[in-house]
Design a protein around this motif. Structure first.
Motif, mmCIF file in Angstrom:
data_model
loop_
_atom_site.group_PDB
_atom_site.id
_atom_site.type_symbol
_atom_site.label_atom_id
_atom_site.label_comp_id
_atom_site.label_asym_id
_atom_site.label_seq_id
_atom_site.Cartn_x
_atom_site.Cartn_y
_atom_site.Cartn_z
ATOM 1 N N ARG A 43 0.834 -1.202 0.000
ATOM 2 C CA ARG A 43 0.000 0.000 0.000
ATOM 3 C C ARG A 43 0.872 1.257 0.000
ATOM 4 O O ARG A 43 0.584 2.251 0.671
ATOM 5 C CB ARG A 43 -0.990 0.003 1.170
ATOM 6 N N LEU A 44 1.952 1.178 -0.795
ATOM 7 C CA LEU A 44 2.888 2.305 -0.884
ATOM 8 C C LEU A 44 2.210 3.554 -1.437
ATOM 9 O O LEU A 44 2.573 4.673 -1.076
ATOM 10 C CB LEU A 44 4.094 1.909 -1.749
ATOM 11 N N SER A 45 1.191 3.359 -2.293
ATOM 12 C CA SER A 45 0.516 4.519 -2.891
ATOM 13 C C SER A 45 -0.144 5.395 -1.828
ATOM 14 O O SER A 45 -0.416 6.561 -2.060
ATOM 15 C CB SER A 45 -0.520 4.064 -3.915
ATOM 16 N N GLU A 46 -0.390 4.820 -0.631
ATOM 17 C CA GLU A 46 -1.072 5.592 0.424
ATOM 18 C C GLU A 46 -0.114 6.442 1.245
ATOM 19 O O GLU A 46 -0.540 7.236 2.081
ATOM 20 C CB GLU A 46 -1.767 4.624 1.400
ATOM 21 N N VAL A 47 1.200 6.236 1.068
ATOM 22 C CA VAL A 47 2.167 6.923 1.932
ATOM 23 C C VAL A 47 2.931 7.990 1.147
ATOM 24 O O VAL A 47 3.659 7.663 0.215
ATOM 25 C CB VAL A 47 3.178 5.903 2.522
ATOM 26 N N PRO A 48 2.731 9.258 1.504
ATOM 27 C CA PRO A 48 3.517 10.290 0.813
ATOM 28 C C PRO A 48 4.975 10.210 1.294
ATOM 29 O O PRO A 48 5.229 10.251 2.497
ATOM 30 C CB PRO A 48 2.866 11.603 1.256
ATOM 31 N N VAL A 49 5.900 10.054 0.364
ATOM 32 C CA VAL A 49 7.316 9.934 0.722
ATOM 33 C C VAL A 49 8.006 11.236 0.328
ATOM 34 O O VAL A 49 7.967 11.618 -0.841
ATOM 35 C CB VAL A 49 7.969 8.750 -0.016
ATOM 36 N N THR A 50 8.590 11.916 1.299
ATOM 37 C CA THR A 50 9.217 13.206 0.969
ATOM 38 C C THR A 50 10.673 13.255 1.431
ATOM 39 O O THR A 50 11.066 12.587 2.385
ATOM 40 C CB THR A 50 8.458 14.396 1.608
ATOM 41 N N PHE A 51 11.440 14.057 0.708
ATOM 42 C CA PHE A 51 12.856 14.268 1.017
ATOM 43 C C PHE A 51 13.075 15.743 1.294
ATOM 44 O O PHE A 51 12.428 16.587 0.678
ATOM 45 C CB PHE A 51 13.718 13.820 -0.165
ATOM 46 N N ARG A 52 14.031 16.037 2.196
ATOM 47 C CA ARG A 52 14.285 17.450 2.459
ATOM 48 C C ARG A 52 15.036 18.062 1.290
ATOM 49 O O ARG A 52 15.718 17.374 0.524
ATOM 50 C CB ARG A 52 15.030 17.669 3.782
ATOM 51 N N LYS A 53 14.877 19.364 1.139
ATOM 52 C CA LYS A 53 15.601 20.065 0.079
ATOM 53 C C LYS A 53 17.058 20.163 0.487
ATOM 54 O O LYS A 53 17.397 19.982 1.648
ATOM 55 C CB LYS A 53 15.014 21.464 -0.094
ATOM 56 N N GLY A 54 17.904 20.481 -0.467
ATOM 57 C CA GLY A 54 19.311 20.612 -0.143
ATOM 58 C C GLY A 54 20.092 19.445 -0.697
ATOM 59 O O GLY A 54 19.603 18.707 -1.561
ATOM 60 N N ALA A 55 21.303 19.283 -0.188
ATOM 61 C CA ALA A 55 22.206 18.294 -0.770
ATOM 62 C C ALA A 55 22.901 17.517 0.319
ATOM 63 O O ALA A 55 22.900 17.916 1.484
ATOM 64 C CB ALA A 55 23.242 19.018 -1.628
ATOM 65 N N SER A 56 23.507 16.421 -0.079
ATOM 66 C CA SER A 56 24.272 15.644 0.881
ATOM 67 C C SER A 56 25.520 15.089 0.225
ATOM 68 O O SER A 56 25.600 14.931 -0.994
ATOM 69 C CB SER A 56 23.382 14.561 1.490
ATOM 70 N N CYS A 57 26.526 14.863 1.072
ATOM 71 C CA CYS A 57 27.787 14.288 0.599
ATOM 72 C C CYS A 57 28.231 13.245 1.599
ATOM 73 O O CYS A 57 28.309 13.520 2.797
ATOM 74 C CB CYS A 57 28.848 15.390 0.487
#
Ligand code: AMP
Ligand code: GLY
Length: 427
Positions: free
Chosen positions: A316-330
């Motif tokens: 039921r992945l369609s039910e879960v909003p998946v979000t990432f923070r803005k910005g970058a990573s190294c």
């Protein structure tokens, strides 16, 4: 919630740290874990490929959820065994893990379902493979062992002689064992490489932030191939237009193809892509989170990881909003001198406090703990991940943090992210 995580590298450390952010997670067990993981989870002795041990630990510790992170237990069927024993699990079945476990399978899948990839031939006999290479007459040519080979089963041969050597070492000398019973001979493609990890429950696919790995041991992409010496995310080559094209021509067709083949894929599907002048092409699939890509990407994830894992398992992945923070990573990998060839183990690491540092995430890949002293215990030892608003700042922060950490013969690349910065500057 009690969780069992199979594996013991930097990737598993990043998964465990993220899972720990959920207050419902009361206990995490790691099989086998490592020195740094032991500050975040209870490490269990044994091997990540011992399927009987995996199931008996799950029972003994009465875990509520299991995560199988590395390729080899997945290809052996660890997720199937856990599910059969009644444990909800994040990770594909053995049938679905074949997408990484057999390059012959994945190439044939792409061909059958028109998923863009390099032209290729499959051979069981080195003489036939050589005949094909001579007929093509194009160098470099890429020779790949069919099965798992610790990320080393790909040889780029610059000439007929090098192709013969590659076939001999893979198919006759069996340097990768039975993985070399068959080979894929592939057209050499050019263009920037992008890694896209995705969550998929076999119906819905959610791409994570794109990334760029640095596979060679030395600066300027020189030296031997490694498991990965550093990662930046997002990858500036991967524009929204390219992302849309990949979703349409590669990602969704792949999960649909796996369903059609009766091998629905549930877990993290890894797309290794090359952006060629003719469009994006699949270089490889992996049936799991990348290492060290995960160490750069999961810290950017805003959504609770366990919630995503459970949604994948319950389709039921369609039910879960998946979000990432803005910005970058190294993520900068600190390796043992000599890696990926012979290196020393057991060297004391200084500069860490309880295995960590303020302001950044230090993920342990190859360490062991003796009381409160951390010792090196592998080729890739630590991954230092910094997040910032811009890529430039994230890189500077990771390198500044790494200056605090020392062990004898410590080796790291000085140019992680420089190629990406140059690309960004050119825009
Ligand atoms: P793999 O283990 O399949 O990711 O391959 C290791 C590396 O070999 C990739 O990251 C690419 O840099 C390179 N490679 C693999 N296949 C090709 C290809 N068909 N053309 C050019 N480079 C390739
Ligand atoms: N970093 C490459 C991989 O995980 O396969």
């Amino acid at each position: 919630m009690k969780i069992l995580v199979i594996g013991g590298g930097g990737r598993e450390h990043a998964i465990i740290r993220k899972l720990k952010e959920n207050p419902q997670v009361t206990e995490i067990f790691a099989l086998p874990g490592n020195g740094g993981i032991s500050y975040d989870a209870q490490c269990l002795s044994g091997s990540a490929t011992d399927l009987d041990a995996i199931v008996s630990y799950a029972k003994e510790k009465a875990v509520d959820f299991a995560v199988v992170a590395p390729d080899d237990p997945l290809v052996l069927g660890a997720a199937d065994r856990l599910r059969e024993a009644g444990f909800p699990t994040f990770g594909p079945s053995a049938a679905a893990a074949a997408i990484e476990g057999s390059k012959v399978f994945s190439k044939n899948l792409m061909k059958k379902y028109n998923i863009p990839t390099a032209d290729y031939g499959v051979f069981e006999d080195p003489a036939d493979a050589m005949e094909y290479i001579k007929q093509q007459g194009k160098y470099p040519v890429v020779v790949k062992a069919d099965g798992l080979a610790l990320g080393k089963g790909v040889i780029i041969a610059q000439s007929e002689a090098e192709a013969e050597d590659a076939l001999k070492s893979i198919m006759e000398d069996k340097v990768f064992g039975a993985s070399g019973n068959r080979v894929v001979v592939e057209e050499f493609l050019t263009g920037p490489e992008v890694t896209v990890l995705s969550f998929t429950d076999s119906k819905t696919l959610v791409p994570m932030v794109s990334s760029m790995d640095h596979k060679r041991a030395l600066d300027g992409d020189e030296g031997l191939n490694t498991g990965g010496m550093g990662v930046i995310a997002p990858n500036p080559c991967y524009t929204p237009e390219i992302a849309e094209e990949c979703m349409k021509t590669i990602f969704l067709p792949t999960i649909e193809a796996m369903k059609q083949e009766g091998r629905p894929f549930k877990g993290c599907l890894y797309f290794g892509l090359m952006l060629t002048p003719d469009g994006p092409r699949v270089i490889e699939y992996n049936c799991r989170f990348g290492d060290p890509e995960t160490q750069a990407i999961l810290p950017l994830l805003e959504t609770d990881l366990l919630t995503v894992f459970q949604a994948v398992e319950e389709e039921r992945l369609s039910e879960v909003p998946v979000t990432f923070r803005k910005g970058a990573s190294c993520c900068l990998v600190l390796a043992s001198g000599g890696y990926p060839q012979a290196y020393e183990k057991g060297l004391p690491i200084t500069g860490l406090v309880n295995g960590n540092l303020d302001g950044v995430q230090v993920y342990h890949a190859g360490t062991k703990r003796a009381d409160d002293q951390i010792l090196t215990n592998g080729g890739r030892v630590l991954g230092v991940t910094a997040l910032a608003d811009t890529l430039e700042e994230a890189i500077a922060k990771a390198y500044a943090a790494a200056e605090n950490i020392h062990f004898d013969k410590m080796h790291f690349r000085k140019d992680i992210g420089q190629k990406a910065l140059a690309l960004t500057a050119g825009k």
